[in-house]
Design an enzyme around this catalytic site. Sequence first.
Site, PDB file in Angstrom:
ATOM      1  N   LYS A   4     -12.916   1.463  -2.049  1.00  0.00           N
ATOM      2  CA  LYS A   4     -13.846   1.751  -0.945  1.00  0.00           C
ATOM      3  C   LYS A   4     -15.031   2.561  -1.466  1.00  0.00           C
ATOM      4  O   LYS A   4     -16.189   2.298  -1.148  1.00  0.00           O
ATOM      5  CB  LYS A   4     -13.145   2.553   0.152  1.00  0.00           C
ATOM      6  CG  LYS A   4     -12.246   1.752   1.065  1.00  0.00           C
ATOM      7  CD  LYS A   4     -11.774   2.624   2.245  1.00  0.00           C
ATOM      8  CE  LYS A   4     -10.910   1.862   3.220  1.00  0.00           C
ATOM      9  NZ  LYS A   4     -10.515   2.643   4.391  1.00  0.00           N
ATOM     10  N   GLU A  28       0.826  -1.221   0.000  1.00  0.00           N
ATOM     11  CA  GLU A  28       0.000   0.000   0.000  1.00  0.00           C
ATOM     12  C   GLU A  28       0.852   1.260   0.000  1.00  0.00           C
ATOM     13  O   GLU A  28       0.443   2.299  -0.495  1.00  0.00           O
ATOM     14  CB  GLU A  28      -0.916   0.031   1.233  1.00  0.00           C
ATOM     15  CG  GLU A  28      -2.247  -0.610   0.969  1.00  0.00           C
ATOM     16  CD  GLU A  28      -3.282  -0.343   2.055  1.00  0.00           C
ATOM     17  OE1 GLU A  28      -3.072   0.509   2.939  1.00  0.00           O
ATOM     18  OE2 GLU A  28      -4.320  -1.011   2.014  1.00  0.00           O
ATOM     19  N   HIS A  50       8.725 -26.789   0.659  1.00  0.00           N
ATOM     20  CA  HIS A  50       8.063 -27.911  -0.018  1.00  0.00           C
ATOM     21  C   HIS A  50       6.963 -27.400  -0.923  1.00  0.00           C
ATOM     22  O   HIS A  50       6.003 -28.101  -1.199  1.00  0.00           O
ATOM     23  CB  HIS A  50       7.537 -28.878   1.044  1.00  0.00           C
ATOM     24  CG  HIS A  50       8.627 -29.311   1.970  1.00  0.00           C
ATOM     25  ND1 HIS A  50       9.457 -30.376   1.688  1.00  0.00           N
ATOM     26  CD2 HIS A  50       9.094 -28.751   3.122  1.00  0.00           C
ATOM     27  CE1 HIS A  50      10.362 -30.479   2.646  1.00  0.00           C
ATOM     28  NE2 HIS A  50      10.167 -29.497   3.524  1.00  0.00           N
TER      29      HIS A  50
HETATM   30  O1  PA5 Z   1      -3.253   1.601   5.771  1.00  0.00           O
HETATM   31  C1  PA5 Z   1      -4.380   2.053   5.660  1.00  0.00           C
HETATM   32  O2  PA5 Z   1      -4.631   3.237   5.941  1.00  0.00           O
HETATM   33  C2  PA5 Z   1      -5.537   1.166   5.215  1.00  0.00           C
HETATM   34  O3  PA5 Z   1      -5.135  -0.107   4.855  1.00  0.00           O
HETATM   35  C3  PA5 Z   1      -6.567   1.069   6.342  1.00  0.00           C
HETATM   36  O4  PA5 Z   1      -5.951   0.565   7.495  1.00  0.00           O
HETATM   37  C4  PA5 Z   1      -7.750   0.163   5.992  1.00  0.00           C
HETATM   38  O5  PA5 Z   1      -8.290   0.500   4.747  1.00  0.00           O
HETATM   39  C5  PA5 Z   1      -8.828   0.276   7.069  1.00  0.00           C
HETATM   40  O6  PA5 Z   1      -9.199   1.613   7.209  1.00  0.00           O
HETATM   41  P1  PA5 Z   1      -9.918   2.171   8.501  1.00  0.00           P
HETATM   42  O7  PA5 Z   1      -9.005   2.007   9.642  1.00  0.00           O
HETATM   43  O8  PA5 Z   1     -10.197   3.597   8.183  1.00  0.00           O
HETATM   44  O9  PA5 Z   1     -11.172   1.374   8.681  1.00  0.00           O
END
Ligand code: PA5
Length: 477
Positions: free
Chosen positions: A442, A299, A328
């Site tokens: 999202k 990410e 394996h």
């Molecule tokens: O790293 C990030 O910001 C994302 O992966 C969020 O953690 C994930 O989308 C969940 O978002 P939220 O904590 O707003 O529910």
Amino acid sequence: MPKAAGKSRLVIDYRNATADAVGKENGISQADLDGVAQTISEAHARITKEHQDGGQRWMNLPDNTDLADEIQQFAQEARGQYHDFILVGIGGSSLGAIATVQALTHPFRNVLPDDRRDGPRFFVLDNPDPEKVSSTLDTVDLDRTLINVVTKSGQTAETMANFLVARGALIDKVGDEQAKKQIVATTDPEEGLLRKLAGQEGYRTFPVPPGVDGRQTVLSAVGLIPAAMCGIDIHQLLAGAAAMRARCQSGDVRENPAYLLAALSVLADQKYDKSMLVMMPYADALFGIGDWFRQLWAESLGKRLSTDNKDVYAGQTPIKSLGAIDQHSQIQLYTEGPNDKLISLIGVDEYRARVEIPAPPASIPDLSYLEGGELGQLLDRERKATAWALTQAKRPNLTITTPKIDAFAVGEFFYLFELQTVMAGAIYNVNPFGQPGVEAGKNATYALMGRSGYESLRDDLLTKPDDADTFVNAPGT
Ligand code: PA5
């Protein structure tokens, strides 16, 4: 500062990632490191300045010992009161907690008798998979369950849906007023739908620190509450992270372990076409850290635009493996398939259990080589054997070794990999913060679920392309 200050203990051996070990077509040379040294020292100066000016706030988390005290006190009371603990959250709001609990507690803690478990059983509702969610709610004792809903934005569809389901089940079982006492919300201190709901219903709340992306929040209340509920020494987690931070003060690529790892991985990608980065711990307990790292690396670095707004399509695909199991399975591909990976092995000097291998029956003398050995020794030798075999096949690999798996080491891993990722972003010249690709999905989910404000996106999504029938094959079509 953290109470138990100590020294960083992780050892990074990158000899097998060098040109000397795997050839100049695959391995990094000293000249490569020299070539990136200036970029790194300039980025280090920028990151340090940003931190001094109030940015890079994730770097402050190891110092939050007051919050850790508060959480410890909260957990101490709650642990005596509850039999089950459900974490509701996804992505950065659950992966760090899962990694921590997996690394630092008994692998079967949920099935241990109450007096051997050290805190409530631990369940996670991340995926909105109806089968998993209903089974979890069937399994827990709702009268004695604490629900910790965690979302930074306060609105993620999967989390809010799972939370509404869990909350509904709780209300049905214990009633409206009691349910409110069995919910603790971890979210933005001021904004978001969960913050609003928590205010209306009077939930106990803890903050997700503003200015920190979800994937860097493991050392905040997001990761510390579940850890403390499971009996983990959260001060030692912070102390380990602080020790790694202290070790990462230099802007010199050869002195700063996080920058060294960043340079090795990005150079492997950009100069030697190693577009994949494998993390392969030789300990079941560390597999969750591989999962957490996968999100962090993907990410943060998987970005279309450079910092000067050019299309660069940066990133390196993170893969998690587990030694020796994947010897394996995946290792065949890593050793003989496309030479497109940098493989990062994680070793443990001393496992927490010592299991000796008994003598085989005299009738099977070919097994006698195992006699007197020990399982941890076998696993560790498998790691060394894998590193050797990969190197023979000219596959670059490196090894990070921890003397043992404890809260301090886990804190070290978290900080090391977070800083590695931030520096990798600088070398790729992308912004490692933010996740526009995640947000797009999202928003499309909100649109498809009929959320107001997303109507035009919904219309787009539901418009059937002219040639749809050509590419859809379904029964009866
Ligand atoms: O790293 C990030 O910001 C994302 O992966 C969020 O953690 C994930 O989308 C969940 O978002 P939220 O904590 O707003 O529910």
